[in-house]
Design a protein around this motif. Structure first.
Motif, PDB file in Angstrom:
ATOM      1  N   GLU A   1       6.546  12.486   5.629  1.00 39.03           N
ATOM      2  CA  GLU A   1       6.853  11.038   4.233  1.00 39.03           C
ATOM      3  C   GLU A   1       8.280  10.313   4.466  1.00 39.03           C
ATOM      4  O   GLU A   1       7.870   8.927   4.156  1.00 39.03           O
ATOM      5  CB  GLU A   1       7.193  12.373   3.444  1.00 39.03           C
ATOM      6  N   LEU A   2       9.203  11.006   5.426  1.00 40.49           N
ATOM      7  CA  LEU A   2      10.396   9.888   5.816  1.00 40.49           C
ATOM      8  C   LEU A   2       9.954   8.397   6.344  1.00 40.49           C
ATOM      9  O   LEU A   2       9.945   6.867   5.852  1.00 40.49           O
ATOM     10  CB  LEU A   2      11.299  10.260   5.929  1.00 40.49           C
ATOM     11  N   ALA A   3       8.536   9.249   6.795  1.00 43.48           N
ATOM     12  CA  ALA A   3       7.795   7.359   7.860  1.00 43.48           C
ATOM     13  C   ALA A   3       6.887   6.593   6.926  1.00 43.48           C
ATOM     14  O   ALA A   3       7.068   5.189   6.592  1.00 43.48           O
ATOM     15  CB  ALA A   3       6.954   7.405   8.573  1.00 43.48           C
ATOM     16  N   HIS A   4       6.271   7.244   5.013  1.00 43.01           N
ATOM     17  CA  HIS A   4       6.094   5.964   4.631  1.00 43.01           C
ATOM     18  C   HIS A   4       7.059   5.395   3.748  1.00 43.01           C
ATOM     19  O   HIS A   4       7.001   4.318   3.725  1.00 43.01           O
ATOM     20  CB  HIS A   4       5.611   7.374   3.371  1.00 43.01           C
ATOM     21  N   ALA A   5       8.194   6.305   3.506  1.00 38.62           N
ATOM     22  CA  ALA A   5       8.978   5.649   2.868  1.00 38.62           C
ATOM     23  C   ALA A   5       9.556   4.402   3.727  1.00 38.62           C
ATOM     24  O   ALA A   5      10.232   3.045   3.265  1.00 38.62           O
ATOM     25  CB  ALA A   5      10.392   6.380   2.348  1.00 38.62           C
ATOM     26  N   MET A   6       9.777   4.784   4.614  1.00 39.00           N
ATOM     27  CA  MET A   6      10.671   3.068   6.015  1.00 39.00           C
ATOM     28  C   MET A   6       9.177   1.803   5.838  1.00 39.00           C
ATOM     29  O   MET A   6       9.859   1.177   5.785  1.00 39.00           O
ATOM     30  CB  MET A   6      10.697   3.633   7.601  1.00 39.00           C
ATOM     31  N   ARG A   7       8.227   2.427   6.076  1.00 33.68           N
ATOM     32  CA  ARG A   7       7.180   1.392   5.689  1.00 33.68           C
ATOM     33  C   ARG A   7       7.451   0.564   4.012  1.00 33.68           C
ATOM     34  O   ARG A   7       6.948  -0.547   4.081  1.00 33.68           O
ATOM     35  CB  ARG A   7       5.691   1.611   5.917  1.00 33.68           C
TER      36      ARG A   7
ATOM     37  N   GLN B   1       7.489   0.613  -7.527  1.00 28.46           N
ATOM     38  CA  GLN B   1       7.211  -0.631  -8.775  1.00 28.46           C
ATOM     39  C   GLN B   1       7.981  -1.840  -7.410  1.00 28.46           C
ATOM     40  O   GLN B   1       7.955  -2.010  -5.823  1.00 28.46           O
ATOM     41  CB  GLN B   1       8.688  -1.386  -9.967  1.00 28.46           C
ATOM     42  N   PRO B   2       6.613  -3.287  -7.537  1.00 31.40           N
ATOM     43  CA  PRO B   2       5.750  -4.295  -6.155  1.00 31.40           C
ATOM     44  C   PRO B   2       7.075  -4.492  -6.028  1.00 31.40           C
ATOM     45  O   PRO B   2       7.055  -5.237  -5.350  1.00 31.40           O
ATOM     46  CB  PRO B   2       4.881  -4.625  -6.934  1.00 31.40           C
ATOM     47  N   ASP B   3       8.179  -5.081  -7.146  1.00 27.16           N
ATOM     48  CA  ASP B   3       8.777  -5.973  -7.093  1.00 27.16           C
ATOM     49  C   ASP B   3      10.348  -5.850  -6.765  1.00 27.16           C
ATOM     50  O   ASP B   3      10.850  -6.745  -6.702  1.00 27.16           O
ATOM     51  CB  ASP B   3       8.139  -7.644  -8.099  1.00 27.16           C
ATOM     52  N   THR B   4      10.417  -4.913  -7.000  1.00 25.81           N
ATOM     53  CA  THR B   4      11.924  -4.198  -6.782  1.00 25.81           C
ATOM     54  C   THR B   4      12.164  -4.250  -5.456  1.00 25.81           C
ATOM     55  O   THR B   4      11.168  -3.713  -4.471  1.00 25.81           O
ATOM     56  CB  THR B   4      11.783  -2.645  -7.304  1.00 25.81           C
ATOM     57  N   PHE B   5      13.488  -4.712  -5.316  1.00 27.29           N
ATOM     58  CA  PHE B   5      14.239  -4.359  -3.641  1.00 27.29           C
ATOM     59  C   PHE B   5      14.541  -3.415  -3.811  1.00 27.29           C
ATOM     60  O   PHE B   5      15.734  -2.589  -4.257  1.00 27.29           O
ATOM     61  CB  PHE B   5      14.951  -5.552  -3.057  1.00 27.29           C
ATOM     62  N   TYR B   6      13.999  -1.903  -2.468  1.00 23.14           N
ATOM     63  CA  TYR B   6      14.730  -0.457  -2.542  1.00 23.14           C
ATOM     64  C   TYR B   6      15.414  -0.560  -1.345  1.00 23.14           C
ATOM     65  O   TYR B   6      14.645  -0.985  -0.213  1.00 23.14           O
ATOM     66  CB  TYR B   6      13.040   0.186  -2.527  1.00 23.14           C
ATOM     67  N   VAL B   7      16.153  -0.075  -1.725  1.00 17.82           N
ATOM     68  CA  VAL B   7      17.128   0.264  -0.337  1.00 17.82           C
ATOM     69  C   VAL B   7      16.885   2.166   0.026  1.00 17.82           C
ATOM     70  O   VAL B   7      17.259   2.672  -1.145  1.00 17.82           O
ATOM     71  CB  VAL B   7      18.767  -0.009  -0.831  1.00 17.82           C
ATOM     72  N   LEU B   8      16.702   2.221   1.468  1.00 24.66           N
ATOM     73  CA  LEU B   8      16.047   3.508   1.199  1.00 24.66           C
ATOM     74  C   LEU B   8      17.886   4.225   2.202  1.00 24.66           C
ATOM     75  O   LEU B   8      18.318   3.983   2.810  1.00 24.66           O
ATOM     76  CB  LEU B   8      14.597   3.742   2.675  1.00 24.66           C
TER      77      LEU B   8
ATOM     78  N   ALA C   1       0.708  -1.145   0.055  1.00 24.94           N
ATOM     79  CA  ALA C   1       0.128  -0.401   0.293  1.00 24.94           C
ATOM     80  C   ALA C   1       0.692   1.326  -0.075  1.00 24.94           C
ATOM     81  O   ALA C   1       0.147   2.368  -0.901  1.00 24.94           O
ATOM     82  CB  ALA C   1      -1.118  -0.263   0.925  1.00 24.94           C
ATOM     83  N   GLU C   2       1.575   1.048   0.976  1.00 26.01           N
ATOM     84  CA  GLU C   2       2.747   2.288   0.669  1.00 26.01           C
ATOM     85  C   GLU C   2       3.657   2.723  -1.081  1.00 26.01           C
ATOM     86  O   GLU C   2       4.056   3.486  -1.123  1.00 26.01           O
ATOM     87  CB  GLU C   2       3.865   2.067   2.265  1.00 26.01           C
ATOM     88  N   ARG C   3       3.673   1.003  -1.131  1.00 26.64           N
ATOM     89  CA  ARG C   3       4.766   1.717  -2.912  1.00 26.64           C
ATOM     90  C   ARG C   3       3.274   2.281  -3.529  1.00 26.64           C
ATOM     91  O   ARG C   3       3.833   2.684  -4.435  1.00 26.64           O
ATOM     92  CB  ARG C   3       4.907   0.338  -2.830  1.00 26.64           C
ATOM     93  N   ALA C   4       2.336   1.723  -3.711  1.00 27.23           N
ATOM     94  CA  ALA C   4       1.377   1.804  -4.076  1.00 27.23           C
ATOM     95  C   ALA C   4       1.282   3.616  -3.896  1.00 27.23           C
ATOM     96  O   ALA C   4       0.942   4.739  -5.597  1.00 27.23           O
ATOM     97  CB  ALA C   4       0.479   1.461  -4.129  1.00 27.23           C
ATOM     98  N   ARG C   5       1.227   4.185  -2.642  1.00 26.21           N
ATOM     99  CA  ARG C   5       1.276   5.573  -3.104  1.00 26.21           C
ATOM    100  C   ARG C   5       2.009   6.345  -3.522  1.00 26.21           C
ATOM    101  O   ARG C   5       1.506   7.607  -3.731  1.00 26.21           O
ATOM    102  CB  ARG C   5       1.110   5.618  -0.646  1.00 26.21           C
TER     103      ARG C   5
END
Length: 323
Positions: free
Chosen positions: A214-220, A166-173, A158-162
């Motif tokens: 916004e950072l909190a959303h990115a963490m999730r 991409q749903p399947d990429t491994f994101y490194v914050l 849900a956070e990624r959609a926001r």
């Protein structure tokens, strides 16, 4: 060092501490020194501090960042508490992790301000060790607190959609400005490039100077947090990631090793590319399992840290009354 409309993420930890102290009943007046506009603001703040001290009988003055203490040194009636933040003790580094002569001298001067303080606060033992021996005797190690209401686990997809991810990429914050040399972003770039060449699908998720929400959303939304710095005090992003149960790969700086000790799903590395890449690979290969770090850090919740700071205020004020 406070959030502003132009830079909502700048000094967010100071803003959070101010609010948490107010929530505990502390009456606070804030003087915001806009050093991002001009370094002369430190000098101009001398008159502002003087006028405040004449108008109100404060129990204590709390300066966040070494240079912010400078305008407070000209008054002697009110006890001064200095919170050092990192670069005011270590200086600024270049792309190779080396501190320039000018930066080293400025940091040395700021460390001397501690002699004039009633009490000193630092974020880690590493920071305390850099202070003069006499100053260390009145120095308290109090890491910045974390808002558990803001930083918490959530629905990753849900956070990624926001955020349009991409749903399947491994994101490194990476929650820092890549151009800040001491944050050493190129280390993460090299690690991601190596792992992608080996068949993984990683991408950096860069977010800095945004509102903490916004950072909190990115963490999730992310799969892990990367900290690649040459040095830190007590990096807030690591604690925020822990509160979000986000896996972490970090260089061995500040109090990172102590913070994540015993937490599965965290890796501490050197700043060598091979070491960091190996650590990141282990995080990738463990899958999308969250950590359980949140349950191990109640002592770093904002209110708990605020109460520690209040005890330092009381001690400083009592010494004034006895004097």
């Amino acid at each position: 060092m406070l959030p502003s409309k132009e830079r909502p993420g700048w000094g967010a930890f100071v803003g959070s501490q101010v609010q948490s102290l107010r929530d505990e009943g502390v009456d606070i007046d804030v003087i915001h020194i806009r050093s991002d506009v001009s370094k002369w603001e430190y000098w101009k703040a001398k008159a502002t501090v003087r006028d405040h001290c004449r108008a109100k009988d404060y129990d204590v003055i709390h300066a966040h960042y070494g240079l912010s203490a400078a305008p407070c040194l000209f008054q002697t009636q009110i006890p001064l508490v200095i919170s050092y933040c990192g670069s005011d003790i270590f200086g600024h580094t270049d792309v190779d992790g080396k501190t320039s002569f000018k930066s080293a001298v400025l940091a040395a001067i700021q460390r001397l301000f501690g002699y004039r303080a009633a009490q000193v606060i630092v974020k880690s033992g590493e920071m305390k060790e850099q202070l003069p021996k006499a100053v260390q005797k009145k120095t308290h190690i109090v890491p910045n607190g974390v808002s558990f209401d803001r930083f918490h686990p959530g629905d990753k997809q849900a956070e990624r959609a926001r955020l349009g991810l991409q749903p399947d990429t491994f994101y490194v914050l990476f929650p820092y400005d890549p151009l800040r040399l001491r944050k050493n972003y190129r280390l993460l770039e090299q690690a991601i490039e190596t792992l992608n060449s080996q068949g993984h699908t990683l991408a950096p998720l860069i977010m800095f100077e945004k509102h903490p929400d916004e950072l909190a959303h990115a963490m999730r939304a992310a799969d892990c947090l990367a900290l690649t710095s040459y040095w830190e005090g007590s990096p807030n992003a690591v604690k925020e990631a822990m509160a979000s149960n986000l896996p972490i790969v970090a260089t061995d700086v500040g109090d990172v090793r102590w913070l994540v000790s015993g937490v599965e799903g965290t890796e501490v590395s050197t700043t060598e590319t091979e070491d960091f890449t190996t650590a990141l690979r282990r995080i990738v290969e463990r899958g999308n399992r969250p950590t359980t770090a949140r349950s191990q850090m109640a002592h770093l919740e904002l209110g708990a840290v605020a109460r520690q700071v209040i005890e330092i205020y009381k001690f400083s004020s009592q010494k004034r009354k006895k004097g």
